[in-house]
Design an enzyme around this catalytic site. Structure first.
Site, mmCIF file in Angstrom:
data_model
loop_
_atom_site.group_PDB
_atom_site.id
_atom_site.type_symbol
_atom_site.label_atom_id
_atom_site.label_comp_id
_atom_site.label_asym_id
_atom_site.label_seq_id
_atom_site.Cartn_x
_atom_site.Cartn_y
_atom_site.Cartn_z
ATOM 1 N N ALA A 71 -3.173 -8.939 26.596
ATOM 2 C CA ALA A 71 -3.325 -8.982 25.142
ATOM 3 C C ALA A 71 -4.682 -9.517 24.710
ATOM 4 C CB ALA A 71 -2.211 -9.815 24.526
ATOM 5 N N THR A 72 -5.261 -10.443 25.471
ATOM 6 C CA THR A 72 -6.575 -10.956 25.090
ATOM 7 C C THR A 72 -7.599 -9.834 25.047
ATOM 8 O OG1 THR A 72 -6.220 -13.229 25.847
ATOM 9 C CG2 THR A 72 -8.492 -12.433 25.837
ATOM 10 N N ASN A 152 2.851 -18.023 18.778
ATOM 11 C CA ASN A 152 3.110 -18.491 20.139
ATOM 12 C C ASN A 152 3.474 -19.975 20.205
ATOM 13 O OD1 ASN A 152 0.221 -18.285 19.332
ATOM 14 N ND2 ASN A 152 -0.108 -19.574 21.119
ATOM 15 N N GLN A 180 4.163 -12.141 21.672
ATOM 16 C CA GLN A 180 5.393 -12.935 21.790
ATOM 17 C C GLN A 180 6.645 -12.182 21.330
ATOM 18 O OE1 GLN A 180 5.594 -15.743 23.343
ATOM 19 N NE2 GLN A 180 3.431 -16.219 23.530
ATOM 20 N N ALA A 201 2.142 -8.031 29.723
ATOM 21 C CA ALA A 201 3.345 -7.835 30.531
ATOM 22 C C ALA A 201 4.017 -9.148 30.893
ATOM 23 C CB ALA A 201 2.999 -7.071 31.812
ATOM 24 N N HIS A 202 3.239 -10.215 31.084
ATOM 25 C CA HIS A 202 3.786 -11.439 31.677
ATOM 26 C C HIS A 202 4.629 -12.271 30.707
ATOM 27 C CE1 HIS A 202 0.877 -14.566 30.126
ATOM 28 N NE2 HIS A 202 0.219 -13.454 29.842
ATOM 29 N N THR A 242 -11.066 0.848 37.220
ATOM 30 C CA THR A 242 -9.969 1.373 38.014
ATOM 31 C C THR A 242 -8.633 0.795 37.545
ATOM 32 O OG1 THR A 242 -11.404 1.583 39.944
ATOM 33 C CG2 THR A 242 -9.024 1.587 40.351
ATOM 34 N N CYS A 329 -3.838 -21.753 26.304
ATOM 35 C CA CYS A 329 -5.291 -21.583 26.214
ATOM 36 C C CYS A 329 -5.973 -22.817 25.631
ATOM 37 C CB CYS A 329 -5.642 -20.348 25.388
ATOM 38 S SG CYS A 329 -5.236 -20.474 23.646
#
Length: 383
Positions: A71-72, A152, A180, A201-202, A242, A329
């Site tokens: 997302a960043t 968040n 979120q 994804a995490h 890639t 962060c």
């Protein structure tokens, strides 16, 4: 053993996702952009299947999904990728909120250095930025509105439906940081109107290091976003480099699971929250929630316990559970949370606040026991 209660920072990877990724690492060799052999074709099939899985979860077209590192990066592309268009069209005004993730705040600040004007809108004490406040700030030269779906730190849900509906009529680009809420508030994200959306994804049981930027088409055209990095033509030039096939496959698998299980997951998270709130009421401690819980996602609570330093509580209770006092962060900063500050919460209350976030796979009994231990520690720390 300590129970992990910091899912808003990063959720544990789902075992089914991990098993699928291991299979890809073992059996799918090749670059998804290699067009001359079967190995490349097989890798590309994994990637395109994942693209379809993301698209189905959001009820969008698969050609609107672009894979990134998370997302960043998606936020940076969505915002800074509009610079050329904004300068060309004379639309140099951006609206966002003061409680966004740093990935958005720092991106719009970078745009300020290039001559753009940015409005940072504060929420009220509930933790919500009203739709009216956002829409009243829109001008003829407004290029972009960027508002997160779920904060968040507080877990408070922002009024993106109202904002999206109004901005479509005003023809102002709308970006949602859905980090979120993606895979959780599925029905809402399937119906909201937006131009760009970011996710990782995490946060939903997928791997760290991969996410997506969604660019919705209008009259068959993508938003006027240009790449901010240069290299190959992967992801139609939006994000060169890639493609990490196994990571992308893991994201797709996490989306597939979320599509099937999101309703029962939210029900389970709500049950956990009800248990924790009940234990708080029985504890005898003086406490308050930061943000209106009527608008809070069921897997998060931001909690102030009067007279108990959050730093002391986290350190003294870490053998029981892992919680935080804000965004990962900012975890190296000793400054009060900028999110809670913007909500108008007093500094003393902020210094006594912790964030607790969980997932549906966790045992209610284990969470309850660990939380009770944390509350006992809090009682011992009251000065």
């Amino acid at each position: 053993m300590s129970v992990y209660l910091d899912f808003n920072s990063s959720a544990p990877i789902d075992r089914r996702v991990l098993d699928y990724m291991i299979d890809i690492y073992k059996n799918t060799v090749g670059n998804a952009d290699s067009r001359t052999h079967d190995f490349g074709d097989n890798a590309r099939k994994v990637v395109e299947n994942a693209r379809s899985q993301v698209a189905r979860l959001l009820d969008i077209n698969k050609d609107e999904v672009f894979f990134t590192s998370g997302a960043t990066e998606s936020n940076n592309i969505a915002i800074q990728g509009l610079k050329e268009y904004g300068l060309k069209e004379g639309k140099k005004h951006i609206i966002t909120t003061s409680i966004e993730h740093k990935a958005v705040l720092e991106s719009v600040k970078a745009m300020e250095k290039d001559g753009f004007e940015v409005n940072f809108l504060d929420p009220d004490f509930s933790g919500r930025v009203s739709a009216k406040t956002v829409l009243d700030a829109v001008r003829d030269d407004t290029l972009l509105v960027s508002v997160m779906h779920v904060n968040n730190e507080s877990g408070i849900i922002q009024p993106i439906q109202e904002i999206g509906n109004a901005l479509e009529e005003k023809r102002v680009l709308f970006h949602i940081d859905a980090t979120q809420s993606f895979g959780k508030l599925v029905d809402e994200l399937q119906t909201v109107k937006y131009n760009m959306l970011s996710m990782s994804a995490h946060k939903i049981g997928g791997p760290q290091g991969v996410g997506a930027l969604v660019l919705r088409k209008h009259r068959y055209k993508l938003p006027p976003v240009k790449p901010i990095m240069y290299g190959g033509q992967q992801e139609h030039g939006i994000r060169p480099g890639t493609i990490p096939v196994a990571l992308v496959g893991g994201l797709g698998k996490a989306c597939e699971i979320a599509q099937i299980e999101h309703k029962q997951n939210q029900d389970k998270c709500r049950k956990i929250k009800n248990v924790l709130v009940g234990e708080l009421k029985d504890s005898g401690l003086k406490y308050r929630f930061n943000g209106d819980q009527n608008y809070c996602i069921p897997s998060t609570m931001n909690l102030c316990i009067d007279g108990v330093s959050s730093e002391a509580l986290m350190i003294s209770s870490k053998q029981y559970c892992s919680v935080s006092n804000g965004s990962a962060c900012n975890s190296n900063s000793y400054k009060p949370s900028y999110v809670l500050t913007a909500m108008g919460i007093p500094e003393e209350q902020i210094n006594n606040s912790i964030r607790i976030s969980w997932g549906a796979e966790e045992s209610i009994d284990e969470i309850s026991s660990s939380f009770n231990n944390l509350l006992q520690v809090a009682k011992d720390l009251i000065w």
